[in-house]
Design an enzyme around this catalytic site. Structure first.
Site, short mmCIF file in Angstrom:
data_model
loop_
_atom_site.label_atom_id
_atom_site.label_comp_id
_atom_site.label_asym_id
_atom_site.label_seq_id
_atom_site.Cartn_x
_atom_site.Cartn_y
_atom_site.Cartn_z
N CYS A 1 16.59 -5.97 -10.21
CA CYS A 1 17.67 -6.50 -9.57
C CYS A 1 18.25 -8.20 -10.11
O CYS A 1 19.11 -8.27 -10.56
CB CYS A 1 16.83 -6.50 -8.33
SG CYS A 1 17.97 -6.76 -6.96
N ASP B 1 0.74 -1.40 0.18
CA ASP B 1 -0.17 -0.57 0.38
C ASP B 1 0.78 1.42 0.16
O ASP B 1 0.64 2.50 -0.50
CB ASP B 1 -1.11 0.15 1.76
CG ASP B 1 -2.13 -0.71 0.97
OD1 ASP B 1 -2.46 -0.92 -0.44
OD2 ASP B 1 -2.84 -1.61 1.91
N GLU C 1 11.53 0.47 -9.85
CA GLU C 1 9.85 0.81 -10.51
C GLU C 1 9.60 1.55 -8.50
O GLU C 1 8.42 2.05 -8.47
CB GLU C 1 9.84 -1.02 -10.28
CG GLU C 1 9.31 -1.79 -8.83
CD GLU C 1 11.08 -2.76 -9.21
OE1 GLU C 1 12.34 -2.05 -9.74
OE2 GLU C 1 11.38 -3.09 -8.46
N HIS D 1 16.27 -1.56 -7.68
CA HIS D 1 14.97 -1.33 -8.23
C HIS D 1 13.66 0.06 -8.15
O HIS D 1 13.02 0.33 -7.46
CB HIS D 1 13.66 -2.16 -6.30
CG HIS D 1 14.04 -3.57 -6.63
ND1 HIS D 1 13.55 -4.44 -7.48
CD2 HIS D 1 14.61 -3.94 -5.71
CE1 HIS D 1 14.22 -5.45 -6.68
NE2 HIS D 1 14.48 -5.80 -5.62
#
Ligand code: GLN
Length: 550
Positions: free
Chosen positions: A385, A72, A511, A509
């Site tokens: 990664c 979340d 993202e 990462h």
């Protein structure tokens, strides 16, 4: 002025978008220039999410400060376009470990330590401390699970007590099913759920109804009647097809103004600039027209939530280029050794191939096959990664002729191209012990990495134990692999690239830092080159015969 609170609860079932409601409320308030931040409580007894299985729980999200938190948080950061820290994540594990350590120190001497008042008081104290420290006008508290769960009942009780001393607005998220045969939206589950909330001493101030189709007037009035609320306080949250619409959808129903009034905040004027910026992002979806297929080859693909941030980052970058993105989810095990030859059919038609992060040896050989397929066919490739580590292994095996190249994580081979980090060797515990959080890297000029970021010094978030083994750096570079980014001391390899076509892997990462208002640079250049490939500007034919090595 003291912080005010919005508590978002689920009364019927979880997993229907409480995080999106929480984010939308924070976003709406921020459009009025209130300082609003979310806090999430999760009832499990894990200290953090780092030790959970992404296949069951969804992605483990990482913050700049290195905390491993619930997915979340990815939604919060994407909506708010701001960085959160570990204090916004509260878990049952953190709460009880603090209570027990206080007890051991003697803080409760002479008392028997109890859920009420000790645990509930601690929760309230903690929440007040964080919101004061962050100087928040409003804190939006998302309670994981549903009311009535044994895991969160002491937290729900703490929220009831918080409302006795501070301004608290309760928002209940419910689900309104529609039985196809009857063709009617059913409110009975919500009525029952409202009863169980009352048992906990909570009456919602707003009810948000998830449903397939728009909430009809009859259902709205019925829910209003059973909850002692005016019908306009029963909000529609039906499937909008794009989660980023929700703040605007709630605004259309007047939720923003009602909430601000109910919180007793001074009415700020709406920041039209912020609203327009958001609206233009949401509207982009309707502009998308260039079709684009990206294959994501991983081992948790059955549960897309395991790759939530990858999926989001791809779509942010696709929106930036008006591309209509289709993700081709490929279960890497299906590409394993046995399927060399025709098993890779599933990758045909990919405009780009991405291998995301992951742990453990299952499905690894299939991912390596997919990377080889991308390299020899000049299909743009992005490795995240693990996806970078496997890119190095594939290169070592198939270009540099190191046939047994592998990672120490999967094999006890001679040529460990990827090895355990020195400082990791002494670590025996698993929780929060990886290389975590934001780390700086220096990029080499005239590389994909450098031109993607348009900067020399960058920072991305990490979560891994293994690294590129420097003993092989010279050999792989000699074979044409480009090391395009390292840690500032030059010690750890952070970015590698192919020289013949678009292929880049990063140990980080990226993202995690992609947001609709600020797509991740590496995803942008990946999507751009995938679009070029799909337009025939670059990319080869699917004619190359793959090596038989695995
Ligand atoms: N398993 C690998 C490591 O620990 C990669 C981790 C990842 O992809 N996040 O280094």
């Amino acid at each position: 002025m003291q912080t005010k609170y919005v508590v978002v609860l689920g009364s019927l079932l979880s997993g229907i978008g409480k995080g999106i409601i929480t984010s939308s409320i924070a976003k709406l308030l921020s459009m009025y220039n209130y300082r609003a931040m979310p806090l999430k409580f999760d009832g499990y007894l894990n200290y953090d999410c780092g030790t959970m299985n992404p296949f069951r729980h969804g992605e483990v999200f990482v913050l700049d400060d290195g905390s491993e938190v619930d997915m979340d948080f990815g939604t919060y950061e994407r909506f708010l376009n701001s960085d959160l820290n570990t204090s916004f994540s509260m878990t049952g594990g953190k709460v009880f470990s603090e209570i027990i350590s206080r007890e051991r120190k003697g803080d409760y001497l002479g008392n028997d330590v109890q859920i009420i008042p000790h645990v509930t008081d601690y929760i309230i104290e903690k929440i007040e401390t964080i919101s004061d420290k962050e100087k928040l006008d409003v804190m939006i508290i998302e309670v994981g699970g549903t009311v009535g769960d044994i895991e969160n009942n002491y937290f729900v009780e703490a929220m009831r007590q918080l409302a006795l001393k501070r301004k608290v607005i309760f928002v209940d998220l419910t689900y309104v099913p529609e039985l196809e045969k009857v063709g009617e939206q059913k409110t009975k589950p919500t009525q029952m759920a409202l009863r169980s909330m009352r048992q906990e001493g909570i009456e919602p101030d707003f009810i948000v109804c998830r449903s397939d189709k728009a909430l009809n007037d009859k259902a709205r009035r019925k829910i209003a009647l059973f909850s002692n609320l005016a019908p306009e306080r029963v909000m529609d949250d039906h499937d909008l097809g794009n989660i980023y619409w929700l703040p605007l959808h709630l605004m259309k129903q007047g939720f923003d103004k009602m909430l601000i009034k109910e919180l007793g905040l001074e009415m700020n004027s709406l920041d039209e600039g912020k609203l327009d910026a958001w609206r233009s992002i949401v509207d982009m979806k309707s502009r998308s027209k260039k079709p684009l297929t990206i294959s994501v080859v991983g081992k948790y693909v059955d549960l897309h939530d395991s790759y939530a941030s990858v999926k989001e980052a791809l779509s942010h970058a696709a929106l930036a280029y008006d591309a209509e993105l289709t993700i081709n989810w490929v279960e890497s095990e299906t590409l394993d050794e046995s399927s060399i030859g025709n098993g890779l059919e599933v990758l045909k038609g990919s405009d780009g191939i991405l291998v995301p992060g992951g742990f453990g040896g299952r499905g690894i050989e299939g991912m390596i096959k997919a990377i080889e397929y991308a390299r020899v066919n000049k299909i743009p490739y992005l490795g995240l990664c693990l996806g970078m580590q496997l890119m190095a292994i594939e290169y070592a095996r198939n270009v540099c002729g190191i046939r047994d190249a592998n990672s120490a994580e999967f094999a006890d081979c001679e040529n460990k191209i990827i090895d355990i980090m020195e400082e990791q060797k002494k670590i025996t515990t698993k929780g929060a012990t990886m290389r975590l959080g934001a780390w700086e890297a220096m990029l080499k000029p005239n590389t994909i990495a450098h031109s993607s970021y348009g900067a020399e010094a960058i920072s991305e978030r990490h979560r891994h134990r293994y690294e590129f083994n420097n003993q092989y750096r010279e050999k792989l570079e000699g074979g044409g692999l480009i090391v395009s980014g390292t840690t500032p001391d030059g010690n750890l390899v952070e970015f590698i690239e192919w020289s013949g076509s678009f292929g880049i892997g990063t140990q980080a990462h990226p993202e995690f830092k992609s947001r609709p208002e600020r797509p991740a640079p590496l995803f942008k250049s990946f999507i751009k080159s995938a679009l070029n490939k799909s337009a025939g500007i670059s990319g080869g034919k699917y004619s190359y015969t793959l090596s038989a090595s695995a």
